[in-house]
Design a protein around this motif. Sequence first.
Motif, mmCIF file in Angstrom:
data_model
loop_
_atom_site.group_PDB
_atom_site.id
_atom_site.type_symbol
_atom_site.label_atom_id
_atom_site.label_comp_id
_atom_site.label_asym_id
_atom_site.label_seq_id
_atom_site.Cartn_x
_atom_site.Cartn_y
_atom_site.Cartn_z
ATOM 1 N N PRO A 9 0.845 -1.200 0.149
ATOM 2 C CA PRO A 9 -0.001 0.040 -0.006
ATOM 3 C C PRO A 9 0.857 1.301 -0.133
ATOM 4 N N TYR A 10 1.988 1.022 -0.432
ATOM 5 C CA TYR A 10 3.006 2.438 -0.681
ATOM 6 C C TYR A 10 3.953 2.324 -1.600
ATOM 7 N N ASN A 11 4.518 3.256 -1.979
ATOM 8 C CA ASN A 11 5.733 3.196 -3.081
ATOM 9 C C ASN A 11 7.004 2.878 -2.272
ATOM 10 N N THR A 12 7.579 1.860 -2.639
ATOM 11 C CA THR A 12 8.932 1.388 -1.883
ATOM 12 C C THR A 12 10.148 2.014 -2.631
ATOM 13 N N ILE A 13 11.068 2.469 -1.749
ATOM 14 C CA ILE A 13 12.439 2.873 -2.174
ATOM 15 C C ILE A 13 13.073 1.617 -3.096
ATOM 16 N N ALA A 14 12.799 0.481 -2.741
ATOM 17 C CA ALA A 14 13.188 -0.580 -3.731
ATOM 18 C C ALA A 14 12.815 -0.456 -5.080
ATOM 19 N N ASP A 15 11.649 -0.161 -5.346
ATOM 20 C CA ASP A 15 11.152 0.162 -6.678
ATOM 21 C C ASP A 15 11.899 1.412 -7.213
ATOM 22 N N HIS A 16 12.013 2.252 -6.428
ATOM 23 C CA HIS A 16 12.653 3.541 -6.766
ATOM 24 C C HIS A 16 14.013 3.419 -7.466
ATOM 25 N N TYR A 17 14.748 2.587 -6.533
ATOM 26 C CA TYR A 17 16.223 2.263 -6.969
ATOM 27 C C TYR A 17 16.214 1.370 -8.511
ATOM 28 N N SER A 18 14.914 0.290 -8.278
ATOM 29 C CA SER A 18 15.035 -0.732 -9.404
ATOM 30 C C SER A 18 14.699 0.229 -10.890
ATOM 31 N N ASN A 19 13.883 1.021 -10.493
ATOM 32 C CA ASN A 19 13.675 2.011 -11.742
ATOM 33 C C ASN A 19 14.606 2.633 -12.151
ATOM 34 N N ARG A 20 15.560 3.180 -11.446
ATOM 35 C CA ARG A 20 16.890 3.839 -11.638
ATOM 36 C C ARG A 20 17.929 3.019 -12.417
ATOM 37 N N PHE A 21 18.145 1.877 -11.649
ATOM 38 C CA PHE A 21 19.137 0.872 -12.033
ATOM 39 C C PHE A 21 18.734 -0.232 -13.046
ATOM 40 N N GLY A 22 17.465 -0.720 -13.011
ATOM 41 C CA GLY A 22 16.959 -1.575 -13.964
ATOM 42 C C GLY A 22 17.271 -2.903 -13.072
ATOM 43 N N GLU A 23 17.528 -2.719 -11.950
ATOM 44 C CA GLU A 23 17.897 -4.188 -11.085
ATOM 45 C C GLU A 23 17.883 -3.665 -9.669
ATOM 46 N N LYS A 24 17.637 -4.573 -8.875
ATOM 47 C CA LYS A 24 17.466 -4.457 -7.252
ATOM 48 C C LYS A 24 18.773 -4.276 -6.921
ATOM 49 N N VAL A 25 19.073 -2.971 -6.130
ATOM 50 C CA VAL A 25 20.239 -2.592 -5.343
ATOM 51 C C VAL A 25 20.022 -2.501 -3.903
ATOM 52 N N TYR A 26 21.510 -2.914 -3.241
ATOM 53 C CA TYR A 26 21.224 -2.954 -1.913
ATOM 54 C C TYR A 26 22.348 -1.912 -1.264
ATOM 55 N N LYS A 27 22.050 -1.418 0.016
ATOM 56 C CA LYS A 27 22.958 -0.442 0.658
ATOM 57 C C LYS A 27 23.985 -0.966 1.336
ATOM 58 N N ILE A 28 25.306 -0.602 1.429
ATOM 59 C CA ILE A 28 26.232 -1.052 2.220
ATOM 60 C C ILE A 28 26.382 0.030 3.024
ATOM 61 N N PRO A 29 26.050 -0.004 4.619
ATOM 62 C CA PRO A 29 26.334 0.853 5.544
ATOM 63 C C PRO A 29 27.637 1.129 6.068
ATOM 64 N N VAL A 30 28.218 2.375 5.942
ATOM 65 C CA VAL A 30 29.575 2.609 6.488
ATOM 66 C C VAL A 30 29.640 3.508 7.422
ATOM 67 N N SER A 31 30.726 3.924 8.103
ATOM 68 C CA SER A 31 30.744 4.904 9.257
ATOM 69 C C SER A 31 32.212 5.590 8.735
ATOM 70 N N VAL A 32 32.432 6.810 8.600
ATOM 71 C CA VAL A 32 33.648 7.320 8.387
ATOM 72 C C VAL A 32 33.671 8.793 9.131
ATOM 73 N N VAL A 33 32.666 9.148 9.670
ATOM 74 C CA VAL A 33 32.989 10.347 10.566
ATOM 75 C C VAL A 33 32.468 10.197 12.323
ATOM 76 N N ASP A 34 32.841 10.724 13.181
ATOM 77 C CA ASP A 34 32.317 10.417 14.519
ATOM 78 C C ASP A 34 32.062 11.673 15.209
ATOM 79 N N ASP A 35 31.483 12.878 14.634
ATOM 80 C CA ASP A 35 31.067 13.898 15.091
ATOM 81 C C ASP A 35 29.906 14.526 14.411
ATOM 82 N N CYS A 36 29.379 15.739 14.887
ATOM 83 C CA CYS A 36 28.566 16.491 14.363
ATOM 84 C C CYS A 36 28.354 17.759 14.982
ATOM 85 N N PRO A 37 27.837 18.959 14.387
ATOM 86 C CA PRO A 37 27.850 20.328 15.130
ATOM 87 C C PRO A 37 27.296 20.056 16.540
ATOM 88 N N ASN A 38 26.254 19.389 16.798
ATOM 89 C CA ASN A 38 25.661 19.187 18.030
ATOM 90 C C ASN A 38 26.655 18.935 19.310
#
Length: 334
Positions: A9-38
């Motif tokens: 019952p909703y538009n998925t990000i998986a379809d959004h990416y599939s429409n863009r790339f012509g196939e399913k894509v997956y995210k690799i979450p990475v961390s490269v910073v350890d700070d923020c303004p707050n």
Amino acid sequence: MEKGWNGLPYNTIADHYSNRFGEKVYKIPVSVVDDCPNRRGLKGMQTCVFCDVWGSAARSESLTMELKNQIETFHTHIAKKYKARSFLVYFQAYTNTFTKLTGLRHNFETALSYDFVKGFVVGTRPDCLSKGVLDLWQEYHQRSFVAVELGVQSFFDDQLEFMRRGHTAQASIDAIHKIADSTQADLGIHLIFGSPGETDEHIIRTAEIVNKLPITNVKLHNLHVLKNTPLEEMHARGEFTPIDRETYSHRVKLFLQHAAPHLAMHRLAAFASRWEELVAPKWTSDKMGTHQYIIDYLRAEKAYQSQFFQTDDVKTQTKILDIRNKSLATVMEH
């Protein structure tokens, strides 16, 4: 297995990416910073009430790993688990533009050095968008897919003040237009539901604001309590109680019903991957259970995305009606 806009019952990000790339894509979450303004305390800001020491990192161990090691390790795991072939590197934790441009460029080059990487996603916040950052995103857009996820969290200043975000709702709107005017990055925002005093009217108004913004996707979260956060102290003093799963599902329903049909949705709720650090509500640790609960709730309510969305554009309205008819046929089957 249900898939796609006509099966859910909703538009998925998986379809959004599939429409863009012509196939399913997956995210690799990475961390490269350890700070923020707050966390740095700039301009008198304080740490956001909900943010723990991991800064939204999906994997705590990643904070001690080199970027190449993270990409290779998590790629191997995800590729094996899902038989995945194409990936986006997701710079997720903390504020990824709160660093030097030379560091950003190095990180982007590292990510794109792998054949299986189709582009990258950068998580950041409205007050960390220098001209140099915007120019760099546009430069990389010429050779790769570039997406930005902006931590807006709310379009109401009283809620932002409660969260200690350190920026206003107008600052978020200005930042979104700034990114859209300066780059061709695929732009999305993060929202948090469940602040004290939040009403159905807040949710509907949020959808109406979002519909007018130059973005393509939204990620929804429920405000939850983690250990060693200001929110844990508020919870212990009885100053904050998280909403229950049914109430949260109701608010997701309202948002989706009034959201434009082109907006792709990431996850519909937050997920606490480090269960031992979750204080409340406990259902935030049940990723798939909560996801299915919300889907079942939407179906029981015969609700779906764009159900109440209105536009004066005839072509858009015709498209919406077609989507609604297909969606209604889908929900009526369940």
